[in-house]
Design an enzyme around this catalytic site. Structure first.
Site, mmCIF file in Angstrom:
data_model
loop_
_atom_site.group_PDB
_atom_site.id
_atom_site.type_symbol
_atom_site.label_atom_id
_atom_site.label_comp_id
_atom_site.label_asym_id
_atom_site.label_seq_id
_atom_site.Cartn_x
_atom_site.Cartn_y
_atom_site.Cartn_z
ATOM 1 N N LYS A 16 0.812 -1.216 0.000
ATOM 2 C CA LYS A 16 0.000 0.000 0.000
ATOM 3 C C LYS A 16 0.849 1.271 0.000
ATOM 4 C CE LYS A 16 -2.451 -0.177 3.672
ATOM 5 N NZ LYS A 16 -2.251 0.883 4.642
ATOM 6 N N ARG A 92 -9.805 3.170 9.214
ATOM 7 C CA ARG A 92 -9.419 1.822 9.614
ATOM 8 C C ARG A 92 -10.467 1.181 10.512
ATOM 9 N NH1 ARG A 92 -3.657 1.894 9.233
ATOM 10 N NH2 ARG A 92 -2.546 0.226 10.258
ATOM 11 N N ARG A 127 5.916 -11.038 3.939
ATOM 12 C CA ARG A 127 6.553 -9.771 3.551
ATOM 13 C C ARG A 127 6.927 -8.935 4.776
ATOM 14 N NH1 ARG A 127 2.785 -7.224 -1.214
ATOM 15 N NH2 ARG A 127 2.844 -8.962 -2.670
ATOM 16 N N ARG A 133 10.580 -3.997 10.079
ATOM 17 C CA ARG A 133 10.439 -2.667 10.686
ATOM 18 C C ARG A 133 10.358 -2.816 12.205
ATOM 19 N NH1 ARG A 133 5.337 0.313 8.336
ATOM 20 N NH2 ARG A 133 4.394 -0.410 10.279
ATOM 21 N N ARG A 144 -1.999 -6.743 14.478
ATOM 22 C CA ARG A 144 -2.446 -5.809 13.438
ATOM 23 C C ARG A 144 -3.316 -6.504 12.400
ATOM 24 N NH1 ARG A 144 2.908 -3.688 13.301
ATOM 25 N NH2 ARG A 144 3.106 -3.857 11.043
HETATM 26 P P1 ADP Z 1 0.642 -0.858 9.051
HETATM 27 O O1 ADP Z 1 -0.274 -0.731 7.862
HETATM 28 O O2 ADP Z 1 1.793 -1.752 8.792
HETATM 29 O O3 ADP Z 1 -0.071 -1.105 10.335
HETATM 30 P P2 ADP Z 1 0.730 2.003 9.310
HETATM 31 O O4 ADP Z 1 1.908 2.826 8.967
HETATM 32 O O5 ADP Z 1 -0.500 2.204 8.518
HETATM 33 O O6 ADP Z 1 1.317 0.550 9.203
HETATM 34 O O7 ADP Z 1 0.361 2.174 10.852
HETATM 35 C C1 ADP Z 1 1.270 1.932 11.895
HETATM 36 C C2 ADP Z 1 0.556 2.008 13.248
HETATM 37 O O8 ADP Z 1 0.012 3.335 13.431
HETATM 38 C C3 ADP Z 1 -0.649 1.088 13.413
HETATM 39 O O9 ADP Z 1 -0.270 -0.195 13.845
HETATM 40 C C4 ADP Z 1 -1.488 1.836 14.455
HETATM 41 O O10 ADP Z 1 -0.968 1.663 15.751
HETATM 42 C C5 ADP Z 1 -1.267 3.286 14.082
HETATM 43 N N1 ADP Z 1 -2.300 3.790 13.134
HETATM 44 C C6 ADP Z 1 -2.098 4.126 11.824
HETATM 45 N N2 ADP Z 1 -3.247 4.522 11.249
HETATM 46 C C7 ADP Z 1 -4.206 4.440 12.208
HETATM 47 C C8 ADP Z 1 -5.594 4.707 12.235
HETATM 48 N N3 ADP Z 1 -6.268 5.125 11.139
HETATM 49 N N4 ADP Z 1 -6.267 4.503 13.389
HETATM 50 C C9 ADP Z 1 -5.624 4.070 14.484
HETATM 51 N N5 ADP Z 1 -4.317 3.803 14.536
HETATM 52 C C10 ADP Z 1 -3.599 3.980 13.416
#
Ligand code: ADP
Length: 195
Positions: A16, A92, A127, A133, A144
């Protein structure tokens, strides 16, 4: 170029982020990534960063009220109003989707499309383990992905009901996936022009 307003959905590790960068270069909107915004806040040691850090480390979601406020503020900024946005990592949860809909209705700026980059769980897990990370520990990955199934996957039906959802098979090389994405988005945008 007219402002485009897009949402990209997809499991963690679906590619993404990479595709979002390319879509931004292609269509010109502002990349609004909640993950990047939160990581920047953590790195800067702001109040928000301090609140988010522990939650992110274990793979939990940051609270809806907080994230809704951050996104609404970002979407109201001049550059986003002018160039549109590509939302990545948001919405989300159902609450976030409702907040986004409310905000966009209020400002009279409907979405052009929501694209789900579809990659199976087994593939994204492999992946994520490979990219290593800091928040990609095995437990955090599982957490997650569980949250994705319970909170985010229902949003696919939510977008579909509104006639906004396109699904793109993300199981191919980067270039092929990008062409698949631009193909569905281009048709959305040309339909928009015709109305
Ligand atoms: P990934 O898709 O690998 O989880 P992101 O960069 O989208 O990585 O998000 C990293 C972390 O940031 C998430 O695990 C969450 O803790 C927080 N986060 C990101 N976007 C949101 C959101 N829309 N609502 C709540 N928490 C979020």
């Amino acid at each position: 170029m007219a402002a485009v307003r897009l949402v990209i959905l997809g499991r963690q590790g679906s590619g993404k982020g990479t595709q979002a960068e390319r879509l931004v270069a292609n269509y010109g909107p502002v990349h609004v990534s909640t993950g990047n915004m939160l990581r920047a806040a953590v790195a800067a040691g702001t109040d928000l960063g301090l609140q988010a850090k522990a939650l992110m480390e274990v793979g939990d979601l940051v609270g809806d009220d907080l994230i809704n406020e951050i996104v609404a503020e970002r979407l109201a900024a001049d550059d986003v109003v002018e160039h549109g946005f590509l939302l990545d990592g948001y919405p989300r949860t159902p609450d976030q989707a409702a907040a986004l809909e409310g905000f966009l209705t209020e400002v009279g700026a409907p979405l052009d499309a929501a694209v789900n980059l579809d990659v199976p769980v087994e593939e994204v897990t492999a992946r994520m383990v490979a990219r290593g990370r800091a928040d990609d520990t095995e437990d955090a990955i599982r957490r997650r992905l569980d949250l994705y199934e319970s909170e985010t996957e229902p949003l696919l039906a939510w977008f579909a009901q509104r006639g906004l959802l396109d699904v793109v098979d993300g199981l191919a090389d980067e270039e092929t996936v990008f062409r698949r994405l631009t193909s569905v988005i281009d048709s959305r945008l040309s339909v928009g022009d015709a109305v």
